[in-house]
Design an enzyme around this catalytic site. Structure first.
Site, mmCIF file in Angstrom:
data_model
loop_
_atom_site.group_PDB
_atom_site.id
_atom_site.type_symbol
_atom_site.label_atom_id
_atom_site.label_comp_id
_atom_site.label_asym_id
_atom_site.label_seq_id
_atom_site.Cartn_x
_atom_site.Cartn_y
_atom_site.Cartn_z
ATOM 1 N N ALA A 172 4.097 -4.769 -4.729
ATOM 2 C CA ALA A 172 2.692 -4.525 -5.076
ATOM 3 C C ALA A 172 1.762 -5.183 -4.055
ATOM 4 O O ALA A 172 1.901 -4.957 -2.853
ATOM 5 C CB ALA A 172 2.413 -5.011 -6.497
ATOM 6 N N SER A 173 0.845 -6.042 -4.506
ATOM 7 C CA SER A 173 -0.203 -6.567 -3.622
ATOM 8 C C SER A 173 0.287 -7.626 -2.650
ATOM 9 O O SER A 173 -0.509 -8.087 -1.810
ATOM 10 C CB SER A 173 -1.352 -7.142 -4.457
ATOM 11 O OG SER A 173 -2.044 -6.103 -5.118
ATOM 12 N N ILE A 174 1.550 -8.050 -2.724
ATOM 13 C CA ILE A 174 2.071 -8.916 -1.655
ATOM 14 C C ILE A 174 2.148 -8.132 -0.353
ATOM 15 O O ILE A 174 2.321 -8.718 0.728
ATOM 16 C CB ILE A 174 3.443 -9.483 -2.066
ATOM 17 C CG1 ILE A 174 3.318 -10.279 -3.359
ATOM 18 C CG2 ILE A 174 4.019 -10.391 -0.997
ATOM 19 C CD1 ILE A 174 4.617 -10.900 -3.837
ATOM 20 N N SER A 175 1.968 -6.823 -0.423
ATOM 21 C CA SER A 175 1.854 -6.025 0.802
ATOM 22 C C SER A 175 0.645 -6.444 1.621
ATOM 23 O O SER A 175 0.631 -6.275 2.856
ATOM 24 C CB SER A 175 1.748 -4.543 0.444
ATOM 25 O OG SER A 175 2.831 -4.128 -0.364
ATOM 26 N N LYS A 176 -0.383 -6.995 0.982
ATOM 27 C CA LYS A 176 -1.591 -7.402 1.711
ATOM 28 C C LYS A 176 -1.312 -8.530 2.698
ATOM 29 O O LYS A 176 -1.766 -8.462 3.853
ATOM 30 C CB LYS A 176 -2.691 -7.787 0.719
ATOM 31 C CG LYS A 176 -3.211 -6.632 -0.117
ATOM 32 C CD LYS A 176 -4.298 -7.087 -1.083
ATOM 33 C CE LYS A 176 -4.903 -5.913 -1.851
ATOM 34 N NZ LYS A 176 -3.943 -5.292 -2.788
#
Length: 634
Positions: A206-210
């Site tokens: 999820a937002s650990i892609s950022k």
């Protein structure tokens, strides 16, 4: 004679050592001539009975009592061992024991020629005493016990979180000072097929892609290809102009990185507020083949606020950053990111595509209004690769966290400055022959010791002797002539060479993926970017949430510094936390704790759990890993 040491332990924890000697005596054979020994008394006439062979000439032996005429030697009669170096070391010296040579038991010699004689031989099996050396094993044993206690506490914390949230599966990995000390899979990755959650399980991060996207963008910033304070329109030509309150505004790259741009998340401006996972854009099933198609999803929408005015968390803002990376590099974003994954060593990190075969990929689950577990609906995350469209496992996340921590603490990236300069000069300087001088090392930083100095001792006879003066002058000239040859002496280390070992050369580090100054900028809180994750007051930096060090009063609130990022997607939750520790001189990098947690159910807050786990493993000394270092895995 056999000498053995037995280590006995009582309930009180006391240790006693008994030393037993068994000596073969020549006159120690006694024959019993009775036909039937139901009850009899037998006297042994030997003077010393250390070990004897008793020969019985009877066929039936009911029971007998053996009474010696001499007093047997007991353990108290033996000389006690002397303790010279504490209770761990014993000096096994026996002055009253003869024939100290160890004899070999030969069972063949114990049988007589007559077949009716049975020889009974008693042998003692004694274990050797274990010697415990505190200097060698004490430190490692303490670390092992501390690690076991931390693992036990961590398991309890994870199980409590699973019971609280009702998660079907959860995977945790923790590293201390760059070394992975524990990883474990809890529950199931696939309930229908009864597959346990292993540590290699791949899930949506999820937002650990950022943070991953931010690291790649920061690399371009170091190379001078991107300016964080330049407007986005400089890199994305077709980005429309934005107007807020009748004024034209520009969005900078930095504002996109810290969610201060005003670009919306999954809800448009003035739309009714709904729960996050009830937003329609979470459930997009269409595939977006290019980044341009993803940008068109939100490019024409109004900004939620003026750029730099208010913090508005946005995933679409990182999709716009993906377009910046694509235009700067000249490659499709997904292709360029896959190349960067390989450069970072993230071999189990992928784009969240449904068609490829990805081993160990987990199933995803949700709970309905009755708290019943169901399979998560199918979604396509190609519209948000940069902000929430990657897959990975805890091993890759911990590796990425250590790479960022190493880059943050590695301040000497230029290896040329650390090259050794300890070389002999091409021209040997001429020293005066009238006085022997001490030769100074060429490089004062090198640990080389100065050459030995030969001191002149005055002669015993005060009168000057011409022959003595000639010998002295000749010795002085020879010493000066060959003084520089001492540097070529071959040193052969002996068994005690480590006692006076010279200081080890300085540690040479490879450069980090990013410079230390770049990581300091990424982990620096941005003004106005305040948010709350897991109950902590955090401030967003550039691609990371930062909790600053805070301690105002003694024995009161103590906030340790860490950076983290959580993630929430359909059927998945995640967190990556990096807790740096102060770097000590002479200690290898990185120094700190990295925690990665993946869960195959949506809506599970994991930031507080990660912070508690990091606190549990805080303070371990992993410069020399302990012997017993278990890695748990289902």
């Amino acid at each position: 004679m056999f000498l053995r040491a037995v280590k006995l332990s009582s309930f009180g924890g006391l240790l006693s050592t008994a030393f037993i000697s068994k000596t073969r005596q020549e006159g120690g054979n006694v024959k019993l001539d009775t036909d039937q020994l139901g009850s009899c008394n037998v006297k042994l006439d030997s003077d010393q009975l250390g070990s004897c062979n008793v020969k019985l000439d009877t066929d039936q032996l009911g029971g007998c009592n053996i009474k010696p005429n001499v007093k047997l030697k007991t353990l108290d009669d033996l000389e006690r061992p002397t303790m010279t170096a504490g209770p761990e070391y014993y000096d096994l010296n026996y002055s009253n024991v003869e024939n100290s040579e160890e004899e070999v038991c030969d069972n063949e010699n114990n049988y007589d020629e007559y077949s009716e004689e049975v020889v009974i031989t008693t042998e003692f099996e004694l274990s050797e005493a274990e010697v415990i050396r505190p200097n060698e094993q004490g430190r490692q044993q303490a670390q092992a016990e501390k690690l076991k206690a931390a693992i036990a506490k961590a398991r309890d914390l994870v199980w409590c979180k699973m019971y609280e949230s009702g998660s079907p599966g959860m995977i945790v990995a923790i590293s201390v000072n760059g070394k992975q000390v524990w990883q474990h899979g809890f529950g199931y990755s696939d309930l229908e097929n009864k597959l346990l959650a292993g540590t290699g399980c791949v899930m949506r991060i999820a937002s650990i892609s950022k943070p991953l996207t931010m690291a790649v963008l920061a690399k371009l910033w170091e190379e001078g290809k991107v300016d964080l304070d330049s407007p986005v329109s400089k890199y994305v030509k077709d980005w429309p102009k934005k107007v807020v309150n009748g004024k034209d505004v520009e969005i900078t790259v930095r504002q996109l990185c810290c969610h201060m741009s005003g670009v919306r998340h999954y809800a448009r401006k003035n739309e009714d507020e709904v729960e996050e996972f009830d937003m329609k854009e979470y459930f997009i099933k269409d595939t977006f083949s290019t980044t341009d198609e993803s940008v068109k999803l939100f490019s024409e929408d109004d900004l939620l606020s003026a750029p730099g005015e208010k913090f508005n968390y946005t995933t679409h803002g990182f999709t716009l950053l993906a377009k910046v990376i694509e235009n700067v590099t000249g490659q499709p974003f997904e292709k360029y990111m896959e190349a960067q994954f390989a450069s970072l060593g993230l071999l189990n990190t992928y784009l969240d595509k449904a068609s490829p075969i990805i081993y160990n990929r987990s199933k995803y689950y949700v709970r309905d209004e009755h708290h019943r577990l169901k399979n998560a609906p199918y979604v396509d995350n190609s519209y948000k690769w940069a902000g929430g469209g990657f897959l990975s496992n805890v091993g890759d996340l911990v590796k990425f966290g250590n790479a960022m921590l190493y880059s943050y603490q590695q301040k000497n990236g230029d290896l040329k400055k650390q090259e050794s300069t300890a070389k002999l000069p091409d021209v040997v300087p001429q020293t005066p022959q009238t006085k022997t001088e001490e030769v100074q090392p060429i490089n004062p930083k090198t640990p080389e010791s100065p050459l030995p100095k030969i001191e002149e001792t005055p002669p015993e006879d005060p009168d000057k002797n011409p022959e003595t003066e000639d010998l002295k002058s000749a010795l002085k000239a020879e010493t000066i002539e060959h003084s520089y040859d001492l540097t070529n002496v071959v040193y052969t280390p002996g068994p005690f060479s480590s006692v006076n070992k010279t200081p080890s050369p300085p540690i040479r580090y490879l450069p980090g993926y990013l410079k230390s100054s770049t990581m300091a900028e990424l982990w620096r809180p941005q003004a106005g970017a305040n948010l709350k994750w897991g109950g902590d007051d955090l401030v967003y930096g550039l691609g990371w949430a930062v909790r600053q060090r805070k301690k105002n009063y003694g024995f009161c609130l103590d906030h340790q510094h860490y950076v983290s990022h959580t993630g929430g997607a359909i059927g998945a939750s995640s967190v990556l936390l990096v807790a740096p520790q102060p770097v000590q001189e002479g200690v290898r990098l990185p120094q700190g704790v990295v925690v990665a947690i993946l869960c195959n159910m949506q809506g599970v807050g994991l930031n507080k759990l990660a912070a508690d786990l990091a606190k549990t493993f805080h303070g371990f000394d992993q410069e020399k890993p302990v012997k017993v270092q278990k890695v748990y895995q289902c």
